[in-house]
Design an enzyme around this catalytic site. Structure first.
Site, PDB file in Angstrom:
ATOM      1  N   GLU A  92      16.424   3.792 -46.225  1.00 29.63           N
ATOM      2  CA  GLU A  92      16.077   4.438 -44.971  1.00 29.63           C
ATOM      3  C   GLU A  92      17.157   5.439 -44.572  1.00 29.63           C
ATOM      4  O   GLU A  92      18.346   5.170 -44.730  1.00 29.63           O
ATOM      5  CB  GLU A  92      15.900   3.372 -43.884  1.00 29.63           C
ATOM      6  N   CYS A 107      21.885  10.236 -40.529  1.00 31.18           N
ATOM      7  CA  CYS A 107      22.592   9.072 -41.086  1.00 31.18           C
ATOM      8  C   CYS A 107      21.956   8.747 -42.426  1.00 31.18           C
ATOM      9  O   CYS A 107      20.740   8.546 -42.507  1.00 31.18           O
ATOM     10  CB  CYS A 107      22.456   7.898 -40.120  1.00 31.18           C
ATOM     11  N   CYS A 114      23.421  -3.954 -50.135  1.00 27.36           N
ATOM     12  CA  CYS A 114      24.859  -3.919 -49.907  1.00 27.36           C
ATOM     13  C   CYS A 114      25.450  -5.265 -50.307  1.00 27.36           C
ATOM     14  O   CYS A 114      24.854  -6.310 -50.057  1.00 27.36           O
ATOM     15  CB  CYS A 114      25.156  -3.643 -48.433  1.00 27.36           C
ATOM     16  N   CYS A 118      28.455  -8.643 -44.577  1.00 28.27           N
ATOM     17  CA  CYS A 118      28.849  -8.707 -43.161  1.00 28.27           C
ATOM     18  C   CYS A 118      27.796  -9.499 -42.401  1.00 28.27           C
ATOM     19  O   CYS A 118      26.602  -9.259 -42.537  1.00 28.27           O
ATOM     20  CB  CYS A 118      29.029  -7.310 -42.587  1.00 28.27           C
ATOM     21  N   CYS A 121      24.804  -7.843 -40.217  1.00 29.82           N
ATOM     22  CA  CYS A 121      24.187  -6.586 -40.670  1.00 29.82           C
ATOM     23  C   CYS A 121      23.006  -6.850 -41.598  1.00 29.82           C
ATOM     24  O   CYS A 121      23.144  -7.535 -42.613  1.00 29.82           O
ATOM     25  CB  CYS A 121      25.225  -5.729 -41.390  1.00 29.82           C
ATOM     26  N   GLY A 164      24.713   0.254 -47.308  1.00 29.26           N
ATOM     27  CA  GLY A 164      25.680   0.303 -48.403  1.00 29.26           C
ATOM     28  C   GLY A 164      27.102   0.564 -47.965  1.00 29.26           C
ATOM     29  O   GLY A 164      27.363   0.934 -46.825  1.00 29.26           O
ATOM     30  N   GLU A 165      28.023   0.353 -48.891  1.00 31.63           N
ATOM     31  CA  GLU A 165      29.446   0.589 -48.638  1.00 31.63           C
ATOM     32  C   GLU A 165      29.884   1.814 -49.449  1.00 31.63           C
ATOM     33  O   GLU A 165      30.032   1.730 -50.679  1.00 31.63           O
ATOM     34  CB  GLU A 165      30.247  -0.664 -49.017  1.00 31.63           C
ATOM     35  N   SER A 196      31.813   6.171 -43.322  1.00 37.23           N
ATOM     36  CA  SER A 196      32.143   4.924 -42.631  1.00 37.23           C
ATOM     37  C   SER A 196      32.372   3.808 -43.647  1.00 37.23           C
ATOM     38  O   SER A 196      31.600   3.636 -44.580  1.00 37.23           O
ATOM     39  CB  SER A 196      30.992   4.554 -41.697  1.00 37.23           C
ATOM     40  N   SER A 219      34.874   0.317 -39.786  1.00 37.03           N
ATOM     41  CA  SER A 219      34.165  -0.739 -39.061  1.00 37.03           C
ATOM     42  C   SER A 219      35.143  -1.885 -38.846  1.00 37.03           C
ATOM     43  O   SER A 219      35.375  -2.676 -39.753  1.00 37.03           O
ATOM     44  CB  SER A 219      32.950  -1.191 -39.871  1.00 37.03           C
ATOM     45  N   LEU A 220      35.714  -1.954 -37.662  1.00 37.48           N
ATOM     46  CA  LEU A 220      36.754  -2.958 -37.415  1.00 37.48           C
ATOM     47  C   LEU A 220      36.158  -4.249 -36.851  1.00 37.48           C
ATOM     48  O   LEU A 220      36.320  -5.318 -37.416  1.00 37.48           O
ATOM     49  CB  LEU A 220      37.826  -2.397 -36.469  1.00 37.48           C
ATOM     50  N   HIS A 221      35.513  -4.154 -35.711  1.00 37.26           N
ATOM     51  CA  HIS A 221      34.754  -5.261 -35.090  1.00 37.26           C
ATOM     52  C   HIS A 221      35.573  -6.430 -34.572  1.00 37.26           C
ATOM     53  O   HIS A 221      35.010  -7.313 -33.916  1.00 37.26           O
ATOM     54  CB  HIS A 221      33.671  -5.802 -36.037  1.00 37.26           C
ATOM     55  N   ASN A 295      22.801  -4.716 -32.286  1.00 35.48           N
ATOM     56  CA  ASN A 295      21.352  -4.554 -32.413  1.00 35.48           C
ATOM     57  C   ASN A 295      20.793  -5.774 -33.135  1.00 35.48           C
ATOM     58  O   ASN A 295      21.267  -6.110 -34.218  1.00 35.48           O
ATOM     59  CB  ASN A 295      21.026  -3.286 -33.223  1.00 35.48           C
ATOM     60  N   CYS A 342      21.971   1.025 -35.904  1.00 31.83           N
ATOM     61  CA  CYS A 342      23.054   0.537 -36.760  1.00 31.83           C
ATOM     62  C   CYS A 342      22.784  -0.892 -37.178  1.00 31.83           C
ATOM     63  O   CYS A 342      22.506  -1.752 -36.349  1.00 31.83           O
ATOM     64  CB  CYS A 342      24.378   0.540 -36.010  1.00 31.83           C
TER      65      CYS A 342
HETATM   66  N1  SAH Z   1      29.472  -0.256 -45.018  1.00 32.14           N
HETATM   67  C1  SAH Z   1      29.870   0.817 -44.137  1.00 32.14           C
HETATM   68  C2  SAH Z   1      28.703   1.708 -43.791  1.00 32.14           C
HETATM   69  C3  SAH Z   1      27.648   1.050 -42.925  1.00 32.14           C
HETATM   70  S1  SAH Z   1      27.894   1.639 -41.341  1.00 32.14           S
HETATM   71  C4  SAH Z   1      30.559   0.231 -42.926  1.00 32.14           C
HETATM   72  O1  SAH Z   1      30.583  -0.978 -42.789  1.00 32.14           O
HETATM   73  O2  SAH Z   1      31.143   0.975 -42.150  1.00 32.14           O
HETATM   74  C5  SAH Z   1      26.947   0.696 -40.349  1.00 32.14           C
HETATM   75  C6  SAH Z   1      27.664   0.436 -39.029  1.00 32.14           C
HETATM   76  O3  SAH Z   1      26.817  -0.356 -38.211  1.00 32.14           O
HETATM   77  C7  SAH Z   1      28.916  -0.377 -39.246  1.00 32.14           C
HETATM   78  O4  SAH Z   1      29.894  -0.067 -38.314  1.00 32.14           O
HETATM   79  C8  SAH Z   1      28.372  -1.763 -39.033  1.00 32.14           C
HETATM   80  O5  SAH Z   1      29.355  -2.693 -38.815  1.00 32.14           O
HETATM   81  C9  SAH Z   1      27.459  -1.546 -37.860  1.00 32.14           C
HETATM   82  N2  SAH Z   1      26.466  -2.607 -37.715  1.00 32.14           N
HETATM   83  C10 SAH Z   1      26.001  -3.407 -38.676  1.00 32.14           C
HETATM   84  N3  SAH Z   1      25.094  -4.277 -38.195  1.00 32.14           N
HETATM   85  C11 SAH Z   1      24.981  -4.009 -36.885  1.00 32.14           C
HETATM   86  C12 SAH Z   1      24.187  -4.551 -35.845  1.00 32.14           C
HETATM   87  N4  SAH Z   1      23.324  -5.524 -36.091  1.00 32.14           N
HETATM   88  N5  SAH Z   1      24.308  -4.029 -34.609  1.00 32.14           N
HETATM   89  C13 SAH Z   1      25.168  -3.008 -34.385  1.00 32.14           C
HETATM   90  N6  SAH Z   1      25.940  -2.440 -35.323  1.00 32.14           N
HETATM   91  C14 SAH Z   1      25.859  -2.948 -36.559  1.00 32.14           C
END
Ligand code: SAH
Length: 377
Positions: A92, A107, A114, A118, A121, A164-165, A196, A219-221, A295, A342
């Protein structure tokens, strides 16, 4: 690798091919520029390149290697395209109208599936299927560019933030960026592109050395290893201190302001203490934080059902960051009614349904009908 379509070619490889055909290599730039400008409506017969070359291109080098399997539009104008590759598989890609009436952001995905696992995700459910080729990333860009044109907009920025990464398919990502942003081809500049990553340190440093002048988002979180390792398995290999150090080096070497992505999960990483520790971590370092309210993606990899924090809690988190001297942006959820937000991107087209803590919810489908069903297609 066998070149199956024009989108597989860089300027250099196309020049070499034309030369081998006895054609004028200077036509390579003309062809690629026309391919990018017309996106989906490319026809070599429109170009002043001679009948012989036009015929040979028609016979031996199709322009494209994908088709649009589905197209969903959400009420906020976000559009999701399921791009099916002739080489197999589909991903997508998402088009988001920007606040400027004439622009849109795109995007794209770098892998089918992937391997990162995580927890929150949806892109990682089912693991990694395969890497995309550079040409398949260019395909997604062209789909979005044509989609933007249909909406009377120009695709003015592009993020590798889909499925994907990117750092685990970095050669292809770099090749795709070089083609998309090639000055001879026009369209989009290096500075309008963001990659990213979940924080694969060697990849971050290689991207830095590639000197492409693109943006880097991490993507720190979570500001601490305990919380982050629970959410992101890769943190055990590349812990917080290491990924932040890589980001600092990227910043110092390129002068590009980096971005930290922070998905806010209710009761997991959204306390004022987390905000304070994040601000602490970023002291003396120029980066912006994008706060992304979670999300819904249903039951997580570990069996947890995450939730989006209440609006007051989100606001308090953002204010605490700002109070700590951090430049923080709150990202409005985009396209979540069509599962295009996302973390919601998947490999097959799924019905436009969100599964939240309360079970399946209704969502607006592209055709305006209301559907319910299971998220897994
Ligand atoms: N693998 C890379 C590229 C994917 S980016 C990365 O991790 O950065 C996708 C972004 O959306 C990342 O910041 C990821 O952590 C965030 N994301 C993943 N699942 C999500 C969700 N359910 N709600 C909000 N953001 C999310």
């Amino acid at each position: 690798m066998a070149m199956s379509a024009l989108t597989d070619h860089s300027l250099e490889s196309l020049r070499a091919l034309l030369q081998g055909w006895g054609a004028n290599p200077a036509h390579a730039a003309t062809l690629l520029r026309h391919l990018h400008e017309t996106a989906g409506r490319f026809d070599p017969a429109d170009l002043p390149i001679g009948r012989t070359l036009i015929e040979r291109l028609r016979l031996e080098l199709p322009s494209r290697q994908s088709s649009i399997a589905h197209r969903h539009r959400s009420a906020d104008g976000t559009e999701k395209f399921m791009v099916a590759f002739f080489g197999g598989g589909a991903v997508e890609a998402v088009l988001m109208p920007s606040h400027r009436p004439d622009r849109a952001a795109g995007c794209i995905s770098s892998q089918i599936g992937c391997a990162m696992g995580c927890d929150f995700c949806a892109s990682t459910f089912g693991g990694l299927e395969r890497n995309l080729t550079a040409g398949e990333m260019v395909e997604q860009y062209l789909v979005l560019r044509a989609g933007a044109a249909d909406a009377g907009r120009r695709l003015s920025s592009l993020v590798f933030m889909g499925m994907g990464e990117p750092m685990l398919n970095l050669d292809a990502v770099i090749a795709a960026i070089r083609r998309i942003a090639a000055p001879e081809v026009g369209g989009i500049g290096w500075r309008q592109i963001t990659v990213s990553t979940v924080g694969i340190v060697p990849g971050m440093l290689r991207l830095m050395q590639a000197d492409l002048n693109v943006h880097l988002a991490l993507s720190l979180h979570a500001p601490d290893d305990l919380t982050r390792s629970r959410l992101i398995p890769a943190n055990r290999r590349y812990p917080v201190a290491d990924v932040i150090d890589a980001l600092r080096r990227f910043d110092a070497a390129t002068g590009r302001t980096c971005t930290l992505e922070y998905t806010l999960l209710d009761g997991v990483n959204d306390s004022l203490d987390h905000a304070r520790r994040l601000a602490e971590l970023m002291r003396g370092f120029r980066a912006h934080v994008n706060v992304i309210p979670y999300n819904p993606t249903g039951v997580s990899v570990s069996g947890t059902v995450y939730a989006r924090p209440a609006p007051e809690r989100i606001e308090a988190f953002v204010q605490a960051l700002r109070g700590g001297g951090v430049v923080a942006h709150l990202r409005r959820p985009r396209g979540d009614t069509i599962s295009a937000a996302c973390g919601q991107l998947q490999r097959r087209s799924s019905p436009a349904v969100i599964i939240g803590p309360g079970g399946p919810q209704k969502a607006e489908a592209a055709d305006g009908q209301t559907r319910t069903g299971s998220r897994t297609a």
